[in-house]
Design an enzyme around this catalytic site. Structure first.
Site, mmCIF file in Angstrom:
data_model
loop_
_atom_site.group_PDB
_atom_site.id
_atom_site.type_symbol
_atom_site.label_atom_id
_atom_site.label_comp_id
_atom_site.label_asym_id
_atom_site.label_seq_id
_atom_site.Cartn_x
_atom_site.Cartn_y
_atom_site.Cartn_z
ATOM 1 N N ARG A 297 98.084 74.544 14.589
ATOM 2 C CA ARG A 297 96.924 75.035 14.594
ATOM 3 C C ARG A 297 97.766 75.921 15.341
ATOM 4 N NH1 ARG A 297 97.076 77.845 19.700
ATOM 5 N NH2 ARG A 297 99.077 76.973 19.770
ATOM 6 N N ALA A 298 97.003 77.800 14.926
ATOM 7 C CA ALA A 298 97.479 79.323 14.732
ATOM 8 C C ALA A 298 96.276 79.376 16.611
ATOM 9 C CB ALA A 298 97.022 79.283 14.362
ATOM 10 N N SER A 299 96.640 80.235 16.970
ATOM 11 C CA SER A 299 96.314 81.072 17.861
ATOM 12 C C SER A 299 95.311 81.929 17.483
ATOM 13 C CB SER A 299 97.424 81.444 19.289
ATOM 14 O OG SER A 299 97.569 80.898 19.271
ATOM 15 N N THR A 300 95.916 82.830 16.878
ATOM 16 C CA THR A 300 94.417 83.909 16.390
ATOM 17 C C THR A 300 94.105 83.741 14.680
ATOM 18 O OG1 THR A 300 96.417 85.668 15.997
ATOM 19 C CG2 THR A 300 95.270 85.250 18.109
ATOM 20 N N GLN B 111 97.171 85.076 12.348
ATOM 21 C CA GLN B 111 98.278 83.514 12.050
ATOM 22 C C GLN B 111 97.932 83.058 11.020
ATOM 23 O OE1 GLN B 111 99.076 83.181 16.047
ATOM 24 N NE2 GLN B 111 100.306 84.371 16.802
#
Length: 206
Positions: free
Chosen positions: A8-11, A14
Site C-alpha cells: 500500500r501507498a498513501s497517494t 507514491q
C-alpha cells in the site's frame, strides 16, 4: 498455507510496488512463494480498502498476510483498528511484517501450543506498532497543517500542483460515460480526484 502480500501507498504519487522485491526475497529465504499480490494506493488511516478486503475474501484459515511494515496495514484510529483485528481473527489470517521479528515464525507450521503463544505475543506487538503508526500519522498531519498555516501567513502557500494532462484525460473519459472504477484503473487516480473532476464538469455544464 498460502502467502498473500499486501502493498500500500498513501497517494497516487507514491509507488505501492516499491517493497515488492523485499517481500519476495523474504518469502524465498523461508522456502515459500507468494501466491498473490494485493496492491493499492489508499490511506492507511482509512479502513475501507478494496484490495485489503479482497485479500481477506481470498484467504483461507492459516494463510499469511505479508506486509513490509505494520503501518502499511494500519494507521487506523483505535475503533477501526479493532474492526480490522476482528476481520483478521475471523479469517484466521496470520499477519507477518518484515519490521516485526516476532511475527516471522508464524510463516512456519508448528504445534498448536507454540502457534497460540506466538499469536498472543505477535498480537501485542501488532497493537503497539499500530498505535505508534497512528501517532506518527497524527503528528505528521498536525505538522503539515501548521506548515500550511505558516505558509499562508507568509503568502507562500500555493497548494499541490494539478496534473492537468491526467485530469483532462479523466474529464474526457467521464464525458464518454466510462465508469469511475474503469477510470481509476486506467489513470491510477484516486476516487476523490475522479469525484472532484466530475463535480467540476457538472459546474461547467450548469
Amino acid at each position: 498455507m498460502l502467502v498473500r502480500a499486501y502493498l500500500r501507498a498513501s497517494t497516487d504519487d507514491q509507488d505501492a510496488n516499491r517493497a515488492k522485491d523485499d517481500l519476495k526475497k523474504f518469502a524465498k529465504e523461508r522456502g515459500l512463494k507468494i501466491a498473490a499480490f494485493y496492491i493499492e494506493n489508499e490511506s492507511g488511516a482509512k479502513l475501507q480498502r478494496p484490495e485489503l478486503f479482497r485479500l481477506f475474501s481470498d484467504s483461507e484459515p492459516g494463510d499469511v498476510l505479508l506486509v513490509e511494515q505494520v503501518d502499511r496495514l494500519s494507521r487506523l484510529n483505535t475503533a477501526d483498528w479493532e474492526k480490522l483485528k476482528a476481520e483478521i481473527a475471523a479469517k484466521r489470517v496470520r499477519v507477518v511484517a518484515l519490521d516485526l521479528p516476532t511475527s516471522h515464525q508464524l510463516m512456519q507450521l508448528g504445534d498448536e501450543f507454540t502457534a497460540r503463544m506466538l499469536d498472543a505475543i505477535n498480537g501485542m506487538m501488532l497493537d503497539m506498532l499500530a498505535a505508534i503508526a497512528r501517532k506518527d500519522y497524527e503528528d505528521r498531519r498536525r505538522r503539515q497543517a501548521q506548515g500550511i498555516v505558516g505558509a499562508k501567513e507568509r503568502g507562500a502557500y500555493q497548494g499541490r500542483p494539478e496534473d492537468k494532462k491526467r485530469n483532462d484525460g479523466i474529464a474526457t473519459m467521464l464525458a464518454m460515460g466510462i465508469s469511475w472504477t474503469e477510470i481509476q484503473n486506467a489513470t491510477k487516480a484516486s476516487r476523490a480526484t475522479v469525484a472532484k473532476i466530475a463535480k467540476r464538469l457538472k459546474r461547467v455544464a450548469a
